[in-house]
Design an enzyme around this catalytic site. Sequence first.
Site, mmCIF file in Angstrom:
data_model
loop_
_atom_site.group_PDB
_atom_site.id
_atom_site.type_symbol
_atom_site.label_atom_id
_atom_site.label_comp_id
_atom_site.label_asym_id
_atom_site.label_seq_id
_atom_site.Cartn_x
_atom_site.Cartn_y
_atom_site.Cartn_z
ATOM 1 N N PHE A 100 -16.357 25.696 23.020
ATOM 2 C CA PHE A 100 -17.128 24.802 23.898
ATOM 3 C C PHE A 100 -18.618 25.136 23.840
ATOM 4 O O PHE A 100 -19.470 24.277 23.963
ATOM 5 C CB PHE A 100 -16.635 24.909 25.345
ATOM 6 C CG PHE A 100 -15.141 24.850 25.474
ATOM 7 C CD1 PHE A 100 -14.471 23.647 25.282
ATOM 8 C CD2 PHE A 100 -14.401 25.990 25.749
ATOM 9 C CE1 PHE A 100 -13.084 23.585 25.367
ATOM 10 C CE2 PHE A 100 -13.015 25.945 25.842
ATOM 11 C CZ PHE A 100 -12.353 24.742 25.647
ATOM 12 N N LEU A 101 -18.916 26.421 23.678
ATOM 13 C CA LEU A 101 -20.315 26.875 23.673
ATOM 14 C C LEU A 101 -20.987 26.626 22.329
ATOM 15 O O LEU A 101 -22.184 26.362 22.270
ATOM 16 C CB LEU A 101 -20.371 28.369 24.013
ATOM 17 C CG LEU A 101 -21.758 29.002 24.106
ATOM 18 C CD1 LEU A 101 -22.570 28.375 25.235
ATOM 19 C CD2 LEU A 101 -21.646 30.512 24.322
ATOM 20 N N GLY A 102 -20.194 26.713 21.246
ATOM 21 C CA GLY A 102 -20.754 26.615 19.893
ATOM 22 C C GLY A 102 -21.723 25.460 19.724
ATOM 23 O O GLY A 102 -22.890 25.658 19.369
ATOM 24 N N ASP A 103 -21.256 24.243 20.011
ATOM 25 C CA ASP A 103 -22.123 23.082 19.767
ATOM 26 C C ASP A 103 -23.312 23.050 20.722
ATOM 27 O O ASP A 103 -24.391 22.603 20.370
ATOM 28 C CB ASP A 103 -21.327 21.772 19.823
ATOM 29 C CG ASP A 103 -20.770 21.464 21.191
ATOM 30 O OD1 ASP A 103 -21.466 20.801 21.968
ATOM 31 O OD2 ASP A 103 -19.640 21.885 21.489
ATOM 32 N N GLN A 104 -23.130 23.571 21.947
ATOM 33 C CA GLN A 104 -24.235 23.574 22.920
ATOM 34 C C GLN A 104 -25.399 24.458 22.455
ATOM 35 O O GLN A 104 -26.550 24.212 22.797
ATOM 36 C CB GLN A 104 -23.754 24.084 24.280
ATOM 37 C CG GLN A 104 -22.745 23.182 24.966
ATOM 38 C CD GLN A 104 -22.290 23.756 26.300
ATOM 39 O OE1 GLN A 104 -23.087 24.248 27.085
ATOM 40 N NE2 GLN A 104 -21.004 23.718 26.556
ATOM 41 N N HIS A 158 -17.873 18.305 17.263
ATOM 42 C CA HIS A 158 -19.125 18.332 18.021
ATOM 43 C C HIS A 158 -20.134 19.283 17.381
ATOM 44 O O HIS A 158 -21.325 18.991 17.306
ATOM 45 C CB HIS A 158 -18.859 18.799 19.460
ATOM 46 C CG HIS A 158 -18.541 17.686 20.397
ATOM 47 N ND1 HIS A 158 -17.291 17.490 20.919
ATOM 48 C CD2 HIS A 158 -19.311 16.703 20.906
ATOM 49 C CE1 HIS A 158 -17.311 16.416 21.709
ATOM 50 N NE2 HIS A 158 -18.521 15.928 21.711
#
Length: 342
Positions: free
Chosen positions: A283-287, A307
């Site tokens: 979940f954090l990767g693309d952010q 994403h």
Amino acid sequence: MITIDGSYGEGGGQILRTSIALSAITGEPVRIINIRANRPNPGLRPQHLHGILALKHLANADVKGAHVGSRELVFIPKRLEAKKVEVNIGTAGSITLVLQALLPAMAFAKNRVEFKITGGTDVPWSPPVDYLANVTLFALEKLGIMAGIKIVRRGHYPKGGGIIEGYVEPWKERRELVATKYSSIAKVEGISHATNLPAHVAERQAKAAKEELSKLEVPVKIKTEVSKSLGPGSGIVVWAETDCLRLGGDALGKRGKPAEVVGKEAAQELLEQLKPGYCVDKFLGDQLIPFLAFSGGEIWVSEVTNHLKTNIWVVENFLGKVFDLDGEVGKPGKVKVVRRVE
């Protein structure tokens, strides 16, 4: 003017969020075509529109095509100088998705920016606000970005009405982030909430998650929170504190879904993210991608997502070759900054 094809990859709202944030940061006008072309209800939705209008205010921009259902948008930024941003999504549209568009741009503003956003804090298909506050902002702090979020009131689907307030300080010192493999987990923490529902819902979610996470053999502390809002809802976010970053898992309650199932689901999600032994969850990767372009570094992600690939594609449309990605969708992967943007 840069033209971005909104139908690329999974063709969702993320192309829009990242494109407009980068336009605001670089001062480069952008035209986005085929917006959300691959979705059942294509074009701009209210939460996208409100994110765009907030970025328009933040970057003093001229905008064409900013209306619900629009499939083409032109964004011409001037200066990042607003000090206060208020967004009322008016539905249970996701607050965190609006924030994903705003955060990179706010970090590049000349002054501290304060924000207030009304909408959904814990809604399907988007990160819950507790994840953003405890996992995303923790990672951004490692990059040198100081920001804070406070939940004033929760908002669930369909009524919304959630309110968050926060701030982002100007990004003065860009610190490289190298987050590859973690070697230890210190503890697991979490927040289990129930809104307009009995306290035992939050307690049962927390208890089930705790039982599932006991196999990690580290201290597990999950706070419970009971609150009032416009409509009922519940959810839980858990995160593991490793020697590099935090990895998270979350789940939402819904009518007919036992609280125990919700708690177990969040815990299993976290365990799944921890399995490969990499520092960054899926979940954090693309952010992190838009920030990494400017900070430099390398991240290893528990799972490469569409994403993530889409965000790399958008960033490189604006900034040229920046990243090397090693890994395929659905598998663990590595992202390295090969050319940091000054």
